[in-house]
Design a protein around this motif. Sequence first.
Motif, PDB file in Angstrom:
ATOM      1  N   HIS A   1       6.904  -1.070  -2.651  1.00  0.00           N
ATOM      2  CA  HIS A   1       6.715  -1.388  -1.205  1.00  0.00           C
ATOM      3  C   HIS A   1       6.378  -2.399  -0.620  1.00  0.00           C
ATOM      4  O   HIS A   1       5.002  -2.814  -0.179  1.00  0.00           O
ATOM      5  CB  HIS A   1       6.710  -0.483  -0.019  1.00  0.00           C
ATOM      6  CG  HIS A   1       7.453  -0.021   1.794  1.00  0.00           C
ATOM      7  ND1 HIS A   1       8.431  -1.093   1.538  1.00  0.00           N
ATOM      8  CD2 HIS A   1       6.924   0.907   2.359  1.00  0.00           C
ATOM      9  CE1 HIS A   1       8.917  -0.314   3.089  1.00  0.00           C
ATOM     10  NE2 HIS A   1       7.554   0.212   3.413  1.00  0.00           N
TER      11      HIS A   1
ATOM     12  N   GLU B   1       6.514  -3.932   3.203  1.00  0.00           N
ATOM     13  CA  GLU B   1       5.795  -3.487   4.292  1.00  0.00           C
ATOM     14  C   GLU B   1       4.570  -4.731   4.428  1.00  0.00           C
ATOM     15  O   GLU B   1       3.293  -3.853   3.371  1.00  0.00           O
ATOM     16  CB  GLU B   1       6.040  -2.617   5.062  1.00  0.00           C
ATOM     17  CG  GLU B   1       5.989  -2.271   5.988  1.00  0.00           C
ATOM     18  CD  GLU B   1       7.063  -1.274   7.040  1.00  0.00           C
ATOM     19  OE1 GLU B   1       7.180  -0.118   6.297  1.00  0.00           O
ATOM     20  OE2 GLU B   1       6.491  -1.198   8.678  1.00  0.00           O
TER      21      GLU B   1
ATOM     22  N   ASP C   1       1.963  -2.999   5.187  1.00  0.00           N
ATOM     23  CA  ASP C   1       0.952  -2.345   5.613  1.00  0.00           C
ATOM     24  C   ASP C   1       0.349  -2.193   4.164  1.00  0.00           C
ATOM     25  O   ASP C   1      -0.962  -1.608   3.889  1.00  0.00           O
ATOM     26  CB  ASP C   1       1.375  -1.075   6.449  1.00  0.00           C
ATOM     27  CG  ASP C   1       2.456  -0.741   5.992  1.00  0.00           C
ATOM     28  OD1 ASP C   1       2.866  -0.925   5.717  1.00  0.00           O
ATOM     29  OD2 ASP C   1       2.354   0.546   6.283  1.00  0.00           O
ATOM     30  N   HIS C   2       1.206  -2.418   3.675  1.00  0.00           N
ATOM     31  CA  HIS C   2       0.909  -1.955   1.601  1.00  0.00           C
ATOM     32  C   HIS C   2       0.969  -3.964   1.247  1.00  0.00           C
ATOM     33  O   HIS C   2       0.611  -3.864  -0.312  1.00  0.00           O
ATOM     34  CB  HIS C   2       1.776  -0.961   1.023  1.00  0.00           C
ATOM     35  CG  HIS C   2       2.425  -0.496   1.827  1.00  0.00           C
ATOM     36  ND1 HIS C   2       1.218   1.072   1.819  1.00  0.00           N
ATOM     37  CD2 HIS C   2       3.494   0.418   2.645  1.00  0.00           C
ATOM     38  CE1 HIS C   2       2.327   1.476   2.505  1.00  0.00           C
ATOM     39  NE2 HIS C   2       2.527   1.347   3.241  1.00  0.00           N
TER      40      HIS C   2
ATOM     41  N   HIS D   1      10.702   3.922   2.949  1.00  0.00           N
ATOM     42  CA  HIS D   1      11.091   3.239   3.405  1.00  0.00           C
ATOM     43  C   HIS D   1      12.041   2.908   3.874  1.00  0.00           C
ATOM     44  O   HIS D   1      13.050   1.817   4.390  1.00  0.00           O
ATOM     45  CB  HIS D   1      10.067   3.535   4.639  1.00  0.00           C
ATOM     46  CG  HIS D   1      10.227   3.030   6.153  1.00  0.00           C
ATOM     47  ND1 HIS D   1       8.905   1.851   6.183  1.00  0.00           N
ATOM     48  CD2 HIS D   1      10.824   3.363   6.979  1.00  0.00           C
ATOM     49  CE1 HIS D   1       8.897   1.549   7.164  1.00  0.00           C
ATOM     50  NE2 HIS D   1      10.372   2.577   7.986  1.00  0.00           N
TER      51      HIS D   1
ATOM     52  N   ASP E   1       5.561   5.051   0.616  1.00  0.00           N
ATOM     53  CA  ASP E   1       5.823   5.937   2.182  1.00  0.00           C
ATOM     54  C   ASP E   1       6.321   7.566   2.234  1.00  0.00           C
ATOM     55  O   ASP E   1       5.608   8.091   3.005  1.00  0.00           O
ATOM     56  CB  ASP E   1       6.365   5.069   2.886  1.00  0.00           C
ATOM     57  CG  ASP E   1       6.442   4.021   3.544  1.00  0.00           C
ATOM     58  OD1 ASP E   1       4.971   3.676   3.575  1.00  0.00           O
ATOM     59  OD2 ASP E   1       7.418   2.958   4.091  1.00  0.00           O
TER      60      ASP E   1
ATOM     61  N   HIS F   1       0.115   6.053   1.659  1.00  0.00           N
ATOM     62  CA  HIS F   1      -0.732   7.124   3.739  1.00  0.00           C
ATOM     63  C   HIS F   1      -0.844   8.297   2.951  1.00  0.00           C
ATOM     64  O   HIS F   1      -0.525   9.209   3.041  1.00  0.00           O
ATOM     65  CB  HIS F   1       0.087   7.350   4.964  1.00  0.00           C
ATOM     66  CG  HIS F   1       0.457   5.963   4.650  1.00  0.00           C
ATOM     67  ND1 HIS F   1       0.098   5.056   5.082  1.00  0.00           N
ATOM     68  CD2 HIS F   1       1.585   4.813   4.822  1.00  0.00           C
ATOM     69  CE1 HIS F   1       0.473   3.549   6.166  1.00  0.00           C
ATOM     70  NE2 HIS F   1       2.159   3.985   5.508  1.00  0.00           N
TER      71      HIS F   1
END
Length: 399
Positions: free
Chosen positions: A78, A80, A82-83, A145, A164, A225
């Motif tokens: 993924h 995004e 945050d990753h 996501h 996610d 997460h």
Amino acid sequence: MNPVKLTENVYWVGAVDWDVRDFHGYSTNRGTTYNAFLIMDEKITLIDTVKKSLKGDLLARISEIVDPEKIDYIVVNHVEMDHSGSLPEMVDLIKPEKIICSKMGEKALLQHFHQEDWPYEIAKPGEDVSLGKKTLSFLETRMLHWPDSMFTYLVEDQILFSSDAFGEHLGTSERFDDEVDQAILLEELTKYYANILTLYSPLVKKLIAKVKEMDLQIKMIAPDHGVIWRSNPGMAIEAYEKWSSHEGNGKALIIYDTMWHSTEVMAKEVGTGLQNEGISYQLLNLRYNHRSDVMREVLNASAIILGCPTLNNGLLPRMAGFLMYMRGLRPANKIGAAFGSFGWSGESVKLLNEAMTDMKFDVVDDGLKVKYVPEDADLSQCVELGQRVGQALKAKQSA
Ligand code: FEO
């Protein structure tokens, strides 16, 4: 914190973000984790990275096991930030032989980091990648996501790296589901689904059906997460199955904001009406309850009753913001009703009803508005509104 072993030669090497309290509008009161995983095999493989500011934690944990420069493949489940925030620096350091991602992942990586010469390798369902003794296979999970999202499955170890999905924003020193308080785990799992995945429920439903059809053996679910599900992955899957079907719990929520307490007094009497019908309910004042905590309750509730006074021909800003947020998440299968006080124009109830109709809630009637301060007759009408919602709820449940 040291790396944590999942199975032989598979390790958690991610980072705990103890401090984050706002995750694009979602209150993360218990912090979160950005999970990354290292597979030691002939081809050493890193699955996902972490938020840019925590790259040092990732590197330190990898270095406890192997020199990071020896990593061969990076899997990006993924894109995004945050990753992937630390991905450019990790790629510079590692110079991986392959960056494995979905087709949409390649596009998204190019649009984030603008690196045409990275060694992208498109993961395709049905085309496994051998790491030596272990094998990776892939599942496309678009919109869970983002369009680029995918799952990676480690065949021999039966670990599903689920990006996610099945995660929680829960920062802890513990890494596994059986090591944390189960009530907190369920609360955070619920809040995460409510605030991240509700609008993708039809896709979640299809995905679970597909995984069942494939008869995928899952020993562990390792999301990006929160905790790794090693003892009870079925709990997460069953919860997703229930939520994606929009099953209600038979309870009602009275979500409101108030200016000079008139709408608050009305809210309490609407609650009395629900109580008269034997319906369990909760009063949620938006002044004291964060929208993301309210959404956690909305996910399971069967009836949503909104209360707001009129301000400047519209709604109080907290209610307007909450409605915008809730509409985006598209909760479904709810009974709706509205009430509120007003001084002279009185548009709020109509606006609340319109918003709920737009969300395809089953709105029970025109709602109730009261001028300035409610008197006894008005409060009786509030009780009656609560009773009408309660009766509608019971009729729906027995249908
Ligand atoms: Fe945890 Fe969609 O990123």
